[in-house]
Enzyme design. Structure first.
Site, PDB file in Angstrom:
ATOM      1  N   GLY A  52     -98.737 -60.332 -36.228  1.00  0.00           N
ATOM      2  CA  GLY A  52     -97.495 -60.686 -37.386  1.00  0.00           C
ATOM      3  C   GLY A  52     -98.022 -61.887 -37.956  1.00  0.00           C
ATOM      4  O   GLY A  52     -97.342 -63.314 -38.502  1.00  0.00           O
ATOM      5  N   CYS A  53     -99.523 -61.583 -38.707  1.00  0.00           N
ATOM      6  CA  CYS A  53    -100.174 -63.070 -39.824  1.00  0.00           C
ATOM      7  C   CYS A  53    -100.164 -61.925 -40.604  1.00  0.00           C
ATOM      8  O   CYS A  53    -100.148 -60.929 -41.137  1.00  0.00           O
ATOM      9  CB  CYS A  53    -100.992 -63.138 -39.238  1.00  0.00           C
ATOM     10  SG  CYS A  53    -101.591 -64.599 -38.036  1.00  0.00           S
ATOM     11  N   GLN A  54     -99.713 -62.858 -41.727  1.00  0.00           N
ATOM     12  CA  GLN A  54     -99.649 -62.236 -43.152  1.00  0.00           C
ATOM     13  C   GLN A  54    -100.999 -61.682 -43.621  1.00  0.00           C
ATOM     14  O   GLN A  54    -101.330 -60.336 -43.813  1.00  0.00           O
ATOM     15  CB  GLN A  54     -99.103 -63.180 -44.289  1.00  0.00           C
ATOM     16  CG  GLN A  54     -98.503 -62.411 -45.916  1.00  0.00           C
ATOM     17  CD  GLN A  54     -97.058 -61.134 -45.530  1.00  0.00           C
ATOM     18  OE1 GLN A  54     -96.408 -60.778 -44.313  1.00  0.00           O
ATOM     19  NE2 GLN A  54     -97.174 -60.600 -46.331  1.00  0.00           N
TER      20      GLN A  54
END
Ligand SMILES: Cc1ncc(COP(=O)(O)O)c(C=O)c1O
Ligand SMILES: Cc1ncc(COP(=O)(O)O)c(C=O)c1O
Lengths: 144, 409, 409, 144
Positions: A52-54
């Site tokens: 969920g982290c770019q």
């Protein structure tokens, strides 16, 4: 909320109050990011990666004497700065205190309005992961 | 008149946002490929519409409705002239490029693409020109084929030719890449495709703001573009289609305006283009889009193009001198965009730093994830230009990039 | 506070167009069911957006993009509160009611409706709530069934109950009829449908401007409405859907913003509501729509409703006294609309005459051709109200109708 | 263009110039509509109906001494007024003159801006039908 956590959060919020300008806040976070202890490359595994982290973010923990210590890294210096802020608050706290903490102090630093949605989703994912770790330790402790 | 005679300062006065300050610093807007800024004339057109003659159109008997209808219909003709379509019936108003492409994939595609057929797109397409075709191919059991590009970000024409065969039923290709800046040889591609009788859709989202687009000269079968990238408001755009193709296509959405007659037993559809325009149109934005086209049409296109070329050359030269910087997308034919990465530096970190200086760039994949995958990078920093940008702004960008490197390295 | 305390003159000052002159006469705007007029706050919101912070949203790192993203996202929450949805994720921005219904017919419908299944709509639906279901039923071999109405223009509830059976897979029904003014008992209809496990879409295009709408109280599964009919700009609107239903639905259009990750091999979609919002959103109009919702929310809804009721009663009384006039749509529960015919007089001729007086009404079928067929008339003259209309305006309308009869009889 | 047609058109355009206001123009057209000779109901057949008109419009012709005479009716008095205007120009003209005439004089009366699209489509359909009749007579004459 645990007073220690509250105090550290307030300290950070006060720190940021010293800066009038976004540029100064940005450079401060970058500086924190640079100072974050380097994580061993062997720990940068897929299972330690936060979804969920770019940007890529890895995180792991140690649990000693009933207290949690996080270790984390990112390919983004700014994100490392955010990690540093989260660690200031959370490292060395008890699992139950981390689980209970609202951890919304970053909103009050004035950073959030400058963080693009993709990145702020990443921040939320990090906080969520930290709370999950804490919850894990808490439950383990309770079943013992 | 040479590009250097171009009076950019006077042009800039037409765009109120360009005199905005950001963090107390003058705004430097280099995110034009994402959306363009709007001249006062476009804003005034909206205000005038809503303050003086807002009404639902086409079926009204009253003054406001007549006035709004005439103004709305007028824009269809303006668009026709702008892209040199044969008739204004070939101009369908849609929400934007994305909806235009979806309309074709859904209406033309569902009717004409069958299991085993092939649809061609290129390796540098925007997600909006990938996903609709993936959805269609999945539904139909058709195959999506990719026209490859080289390391400069240019389509490999010979490879494209090799992909053409009797199963190829449609080609959809971007005119100017939004992440690499490449201008594709769409005219040549279309001519080759037509040898096989294959229709071609041109994604002109980026092209319309930079080039003089001529659908008859290109001989494209469809073209899609967005108002908001060519000085107009958000929420509207155009699908151009050749009359014969549009007439053969089933309707897309059902509703008011797209019908001739409705009964529970039998419904008949309106003529092209109305068949594709179900529901109350985006009247205000279409009318203001007309003001944007007027504005663009009043500029000298040759001057604009050469001025923009000058900007692109200048920024490319300046950035090339920075040794930690690598430009992504180095096609011979380019427009409007310079994309780059900074060795060992996260693109978003750099973008945020430029933001602190009041410089607006975009970072990431620019909705072209497969193109980023091709270059094996997570994304770029992209500065994109329009004719209202200046060399001074480029100098500030270059300075900013150098400082970012110093800070983040 | 009673309706008579309602200060309509001060309200009217908020709407610049209401002080327009038409042919030198003050504009009397009775075409609100077609589109509403806009308060200054909505116009100002557009001007501010385009002059100060226009940018593409969600993936931007720069100030303008951040500011625009926050303003845009904010409106989702405003809409959520306005219709009392459980979460703002249930709010999908679409072009308008028509697109909202098409989205459900296309995405939910294609997945869940099969050959032999039945879809129910009523006899008074707008074309936008007929044609999408006809297209779906035709494609799937499903059957469109019509809930009948009586001579007053009221749904016959017992007939509706009789239509329900195991093959009934979907119901789509209008809340307030745009041509008859009927307020349908949607809550009762939904409760009955849910006994059979049938989902219900409510076409609230007319309702949102007149009633306090509560999706949780109604327990509807979907609801569609348009910004432009509730003081907001053209070109945007809302599809509400229950979270569980939206999550189960396949995407509608493909493109930017609706994806999580794209590769030529595998594309994954974004979460609800973004999965249904492909391409650059209509940023400016959504933000201005937020200003419209603010304006509406600041009014006292009870006062507005009773004032509008007063207007409707007044115009109904006045028109009923004209012997050549027949009101079409005489349901017990009505809002906003009075539709009528004049014996032996072409409706458009009368509408044109009223136009010469500066009175804007609509004539024709109002996109409800089957309802007109039911009443065996080619169309009506429709005057539709909003809270900014006055009794004086109604007096002028009644006078105008009388003169029209004299002239055209 | 045939001079007679041109002259009548100009006369009509001049007539309308006398009116400043749309209300006056409207009432004038209505008056013309009222005065239009009544068409026999037996002629109001489906085959005499003009497609593409929102209101019902019926039309038929007579051809005498090389000249065309139209007869038409509508359920709309305003449309009857438009018919009356068209007839003023076209009745008694030769087929070839009608075929050749641009017949756009109604634009110059200032009426068009007040006529809704559905109705102006109907007007176009009427003019088209009149030209088709004229073309028919012209071709018949030529083949004889
Ligand atoms: C009852 C009803 N449904 C649907 C619509 C369609 O709305 P829109 O044209 O804004 O999509 C309208 C408006 O005309 C309406 O009145
Ligand atoms: C090349 C290209 N195609 C398609 C699109 C999609 O346009 P829109 O988002 O306006 O529908 C864009 C814009 O982002 C683009 O740059």
């Amino acid at each position: 909320m645990n007073q220690a956590i509250k105090d550290i959060e307030q300290e950070i919020i006060d720190d940021f109050k010293l800066f009038d300008e976004w540029a100064e806040k940005y450079e401060y976070v970058i500086e924190l990011g640079r100072k974050l202890p380097i994580m061993d490359d062997t720990l940068k595994t897929d299972s330690n990666k936060i979804k969920g982290c770019q940007s890529s973010v890895w995180m792991t923990t140690k649990f000693t004497d009933g207290r949690i210590y996080f270790e984390a890294d990112s390919d983004s210096t700014f994100v490392k700065g955010l990690i540093a802020l989260l660690m200031k608050v959370m490292n060395g706290q008890k699992p139950e205190d981390i689980v209970a903490a609202p951890l919304d102090f970053i909103n009050q630093t004035g950073l959030t309005t400058h963080i693009a949605q993709t990145r702020s989703n990443g921040l939320m994912a990090m906080i969520k992961q930290m709370k999950l770790y804490a919850l894990g330790y808490q439950m383990k402790a309770e079943t013992h | 008149m040479t590009a250097t005679d171009f009076d950019v300062e006077s042009i800039r006065k037409d765009f109120p946002i360009l005199s905005q300050k950001v963090y107390g610093k003058p705004l430097i807007y280099f995110d034009n490929a994402a959306t363009s800024q709007k001249p006062q004339a476009v804003i005034d057109s909206l205000v005038k519409y809503y303050s003086e003659y807002n009404a639902n159109i086409h079926r009204g008997v009253h003054y406001l409705s007549q006035k709004a209808s005439i103004a709305y219909d007028d824009v269809r003709t303006k668009v026709q002239r702008f892209v040199n379509a044969e008739t204004d019936k070939e101009i369908v108003f849609v929400r934007g490029t994305t909806e235009g492409i979806n309309l074709v994939a859904s209406s033309y595609g569902r009717k004409n693409i069958a299991a085993g057929d092939e649809v061609l797109i290129s390796a540098m397409e925007h997600h909006s020109n990938i996903v609709p075709w993936q959805l269609l191919c999945e539904e139909k059991g058709a195959i999506l084929k990719i026209i490859p590009m080289n390391d400069k970000g240019e389509i490999i024409f010979e490879e494209f030719e090799k992909l053409l065969n009797a199963r190829t039923k449609f080609i959809s290709i971007v005119y100017i890449s939004n992440s690499l800046g490449t201008i594709n040889p769409v005219k040549k591609i279309i001519a080759k495709a037509h040898e096989y009788g294959i229709p071609v859709l041109v994604d002109a989202a980026q092209a319309v703001a930079h080039l003089q687009v001529d659908v008859q000269d290109l001989d494209c079968d469809f073209m899609a573009f967005s108002s908001h990238k060519m000085l107009g408001p958000t929420g509207t755009g155009v699908l151009y289609g050749k009359m014969k193709l549009l007439e053969d296509m089933p309707p897309y959405q059902g509703g008011g305006d797209m019908i001739r007659s409705v009964s529970f037993e039998k419904t008949t559809y309106n003529d092209v283009p109305f068949k594709f325009e179900a529901g109350t149109p985006n009247v205000a934005d279409v009318i203001a889009f007309g003001a944007a086209i007027d504005y663009l049409s009043n500029l000298n296109h040759a001057t604009i193009e050469s001025y923009e070329k000058e900007l692109l050359n200048y920024v490319t030269e300046q950035l090339s001198e920075i040794k930690e910087l690598k430009i992504i997308g180095t096609a011979k034919d380019k427009a409007g965009v310079v994309s780059f990465i900074l060795e060992g530096i996260n693109a978003m970190d750099a973008g945020m730093y430029l933001d602190t200086l009041g410089i607006a760039v975009r970072t990431g994949q620019h909705c072209t994830e497969p193109a980023m995958d091709f270059f094996k990078i997570p994304g770029t920093i992209r500065a994109s230009f329009l004719f209202y940008n200046t060399k001074d702004e480029i100098d500030a960008l270059v300075e900013g990039v150098k400082k970012a490197i110093k800070l983040l390295k």
